[in-house]
Design a protein around this motif. Sequence first.
Motif, PDB file in Angstrom:
ATOM      1  N   VAL A 128       7.247 -10.380  -1.960  1.00  0.00           N
ATOM      2  CA  VAL A 128       7.806  -9.033  -1.840  1.00  0.00           C
ATOM      3  C   VAL A 128       9.288  -9.072  -1.500  1.00  0.00           C
ATOM      4  N   GLU A 129       9.653  -9.882  -0.524  1.00  0.00           N
ATOM      5  CA  GLU A 129      11.046  -9.852  -0.066  1.00  0.00           C
ATOM      6  C   GLU A 129      11.376 -11.138   0.679  1.00  0.00           C
ATOM      7  N   ALA A 130      12.641 -11.518   0.641  1.00  0.00           N
ATOM      8  CA  ALA A 130      13.167 -12.644   1.408  1.00  0.00           C
ATOM      9  C   ALA A 130      14.235 -12.124   2.349  1.00  0.00           C
ATOM     10  N   VAL A 174      -0.293  -3.617   1.640  1.00  0.00           N
ATOM     11  CA  VAL A 174       0.263  -2.946   0.461  1.00  0.00           C
ATOM     12  C   VAL A 174       1.132  -1.756   0.864  1.00  0.00           C
ATOM     13  N   ARG A 175       0.845  -1.137   1.995  1.00  0.00           N
ATOM     14  CA  ARG A 175       1.678  -0.017   2.425  1.00  0.00           C
ATOM     15  C   ARG A 175       3.062  -0.511   2.859  1.00  0.00           C
ATOM     16  N   ASP A 176       3.095  -1.652   3.523  1.00  0.00           N
ATOM     17  CA  ASP A 176       4.384  -2.240   3.881  1.00  0.00           C
ATOM     18  C   ASP A 176       5.154  -2.681   2.636  1.00  0.00           C
ATOM     19  N   GLU A 177       4.425  -3.120   1.621  1.00  0.00           N
ATOM     20  CA  GLU A 177       5.080  -3.509   0.372  1.00  0.00           C
ATOM     21  C   GLU A 177       5.781  -2.314  -0.268  1.00  0.00           C
ATOM     22  N   SER A 178       5.106  -1.171  -0.304  1.00  0.00           N
ATOM     23  CA  SER A 178       5.717   0.032  -0.877  1.00  0.00           C
ATOM     24  C   SER A 178       6.924   0.475  -0.067  1.00  0.00           C
ATOM     25  N   ILE A 218       9.835  -2.011  -1.051  1.00  0.00           N
ATOM     26  CA  ILE A 218      10.315  -1.930  -2.436  1.00  0.00           C
ATOM     27  C   ILE A 218      10.843  -0.534  -2.750  1.00  0.00           C
ATOM     28  N   GLY A 219      10.139   0.507  -2.283  1.00  0.00           N
ATOM     29  CA  GLY A 219      10.535   1.873  -2.594  1.00  0.00           C
ATOM     30  C   GLY A 219      10.057   2.295  -3.977  1.00  0.00           C
ATOM     31  N   GLY A 220      10.328   3.540  -4.320  1.00  0.00           N
ATOM     32  CA  GLY A 220       9.916   4.066  -5.611  1.00  0.00           C
ATOM     33  C   GLY A 220       9.764   5.574  -5.547  1.00  0.00           C
ATOM     34  N   LEU A 221       9.187   6.151  -6.589  1.00  0.00           N
ATOM     35  CA  LEU A 221       8.981   7.589  -6.686  1.00  0.00           C
ATOM     36  C   LEU A 221       7.494   7.891  -6.637  1.00  0.00           C
ATOM     37  N   GLY A 222       7.134   8.911  -5.860  1.00  0.00           N
ATOM     38  CA  GLY A 222       5.751   9.344  -5.769  1.00  0.00           C
ATOM     39  C   GLY A 222       5.399  10.317  -6.880  1.00  0.00           C
ATOM     40  N   ILE A 223       4.135  10.774  -6.888  1.00  0.00           N
ATOM     41  CA  ILE A 223       3.692  11.699  -7.929  1.00  0.00           C
ATOM     42  C   ILE A 223       4.361  13.060  -7.771  1.00  0.00           C
ATOM     43  N   CYS A 224       4.954  13.328  -6.609  1.00  0.00           N
ATOM     44  CA  CYS A 224       5.671  14.583  -6.401  1.00  0.00           C
ATOM     45  C   CYS A 224       7.081  14.532  -6.979  1.00  0.00           C
ATOM     46  N   GLY A 225       7.520  13.363  -7.417  1.00  0.00           N
ATOM     47  CA  GLY A 225       8.861  13.214  -7.951  1.00  0.00           C
ATOM     48  C   GLY A 225       9.902  12.841  -6.918  1.00  0.00           C
ATOM     49  N   GLN A 226       9.504  12.763  -5.657  1.00  0.00           N
ATOM     50  CA  GLN A 226      10.413  12.416  -4.578  1.00  0.00           C
ATOM     51  C   GLN A 226      10.276  10.935  -4.226  1.00  0.00           C
ATOM     52  N   PRO A 227      11.310  10.320  -3.633  1.00  0.00           N
ATOM     53  CA  PRO A 227      11.165   8.934  -3.157  1.00  0.00           C
ATOM     54  C   PRO A 227      10.059   8.816  -2.123  1.00  0.00           C
ATOM     55  N   PHE A 228       9.489   7.645  -2.011  1.00  0.00           N
ATOM     56  CA  PHE A 228       8.389   7.420  -1.080  1.00  0.00           C
ATOM     57  C   PHE A 228       8.771   7.873   0.329  1.00  0.00           C
ATOM     58  N   CYS A 229       7.853   8.571   0.987  1.00  0.00           N
ATOM     59  CA  CYS A 229       8.094   8.986   2.375  1.00  0.00           C
ATOM     60  C   CYS A 229       8.261   7.778   3.286  1.00  0.00           C
ATOM     61  N   PRO A 287      -9.521   9.993  -6.750  1.00  0.00           N
ATOM     62  CA  PRO A 287      -8.620   9.001  -6.134  1.00  0.00           C
ATOM     63  C   PRO A 287      -7.243   8.936  -6.778  1.00  0.00           C
ATOM     64  N   THR A 288      -7.153   9.209  -8.073  1.00  0.00           N
ATOM     65  CA  THR A 288      -5.850   9.140  -8.740  1.00  0.00           C
ATOM     66  C   THR A 288      -4.911  10.263  -8.318  1.00  0.00           C
ATOM     67  N   LYS A 289      -5.451  11.342  -7.747  1.00  0.00           N
ATOM     68  CA  LYS A 289      -4.635  12.484  -7.355  1.00  0.00           C
ATOM     69  C   LYS A 289      -4.249  12.477  -5.884  1.00  0.00           C
ATOM     70  N   ILE A 290      -4.994  11.771  -5.061  1.00  0.00           N
ATOM     71  CA  ILE A 290      -4.698  11.763  -3.624  1.00  0.00           C
ATOM     72  C   ILE A 290      -4.276  10.383  -3.137  1.00  0.00           C
ATOM     73  N   SER A 291      -4.077   9.454  -4.044  1.00  0.00           N
ATOM     74  CA  SER A 291      -3.646   8.104  -3.672  1.00  0.00           C
ATOM     75  C   SER A 291      -2.199   7.904  -4.082  1.00  0.00           C
ATOM     76  N   GLY A 292      -1.483   7.124  -3.292  1.00  0.00           N
ATOM     77  CA  GLY A 292      -0.094   6.818  -3.593  1.00  0.00           C
ATOM     78  C   GLY A 292       0.045   5.614  -4.498  1.00  0.00           C
ATOM     79  N   ALA A 293       1.275   5.176  -4.698  1.00  0.00           N
ATOM     80  CA  ALA A 293       1.528   4.024  -5.552  1.00  0.00           C
ATOM     81  C   ALA A 293       0.962   2.743  -4.953  1.00  0.00           C
ATOM     82  N   CYS A 294       0.766   2.731  -3.631  1.00  0.00           N
ATOM     83  CA  CYS A 294       0.222   1.544  -2.971  1.00  0.00           C
ATOM     84  C   CYS A 294      -1.282   1.435  -3.144  1.00  0.00           C
TER      85      CYS A 294
END
Length: 371
Positions: free
Chosen positions: A161-163, A206-210, A213-224, A249-256
Motif C-alpha cells: 500500500v505505501e512506503a 482495507v479501511r486503512d488502505e482506502s 490511497i484516497g479516491g472518490l465515493g459513490i456520492c462523487g465526493q472524496p473519501f471521508c 451490499p453494492t449500495k451501502i458499501s464503500g470502495a473498501c
Amino acid sequence: MGRSRLLSCHISWKYGPDYAILECRMEFYRNFRHSAYPGCLRPMFRLIYVRYDPKRNAMKKVISVRFKDNGKTYYFDPADTPIKTGDYVIVETARGVECGEVVQGVKEIADSAVPKALKPITRMADSVDVRRMRQNREDEKRAYHTCQECIARHGLEMKLVEAEYTLDRSKIMFYFTADGRVDFRELVKDLAGIFHTRIELRQIGVRDESKMIGGLGICGQPFCCSRFLKDFQPVSIKMAKEQGLSLNPTKISGACGRLMCCLAYEESAYEYLNSIMPMVGSTVRTPDGLGTVLEVNPISGYLRVRCGTEAFAPRYYKVSVCQYISGGKRAPRRPDPDDDYSGVRDPAPVVASANADGTSSCPGCGRKDKK
C-alpha cells in the motif's frame, strides 16, 4: 425554531471576563417545520459560561501537529516556543524522529483532554529538515516500486500500500494488506540488503488502505476517511435498517468493501425519530378513523395510513394528528420536552387526501399512490 436532535457540534475555548471560560458551541439541528425545505440542517449558537477553577479546570498549552496531508493530528508540548500555524517542528514519536507540520498554533485546552505523556517538541525544523523530508517523500516512491518487485519475485500473496521513511532514514516502513498471515522473513532480508537500514513491514486493514490511497465515493465526493475522518467508528447493518436504506451490499458499501462510514453520521437522529413514531403495522387513530400504518417517513414526519377497508386509497397524515392504538413491535415513546418535532406542540391539519383521480400524494416526498 423547530429542532429535533443535536447532530454535531464544535467547541472552542477562550478566556472570558472575570477568569471565566467561555464555551462557544455551534450545534446543528434538523429543522422539520421549515415549509420549503423539511429536514434541512440549521445551525444554532449557544454560549455557556463556567466559573474557572484552577484546581479542577487546569489548562495546558499544546500545538497540533500532522505528519501526512490527510493524517491524524497529535498534540505536543510547545515548550514555551512561539510556534505558528504552518511551521514545521521536529518531534520524537513511537516511529522515531519525524518532521511534522503545525496545523494549529499554541492554544490552551483542558488538562483532562490531553494525553498524560505529552511529549515536547525537540526543536523547530530548519530548511535542511524540510528539504530532507521532501527528499524522503521522493525516495519513498522508488522504495515502493523496489518492494513490489521483491514481493513478485518471492511470490507472496500480499498487496503493498505505501512506503514511509523516518526523517533520519534510520527506518523504512512498508504497509501492506493480505487475507491472512504472510511469512515475509526472506523479503525483509532482501530489503535490508538493498536499503541498508531497518525494515519494518506492517499489515493494515482495507479501511486503512482506502484512507491512505484516497479516491472518490459513490456520492462523487472524496473519501471521508482520507478527507476529514481521524478515527474509524464501528458501522453495522442495523444502521442501514434504521434509516430505511436498501440492504443491497453494492449500495451501502464503500470502495473498501466495508459498510460506508457515513451511515453513522445521523444514526442517533434516526434512532430518536423512529422511537417517537409508530412502526409499520401499528393501528393508529386518524381524523378519518382507525387505520393501519403502511409506511413511516421519519424525516418529513408523515405516516402513510390505510383507513377502513382496502377499497380506500392510503393517505398521508402528520404524525402529530395520529394517535397510537396498538400493534407494531413496540409502542412509540413520548418526544423530548424541549423538542417540537413535527409540530407536536402546534399540531398541523391533515395535509394529504384523495385527489379527483383517486390518488393521494405526500407533500414531504411528492410521492403519489394509486387507488
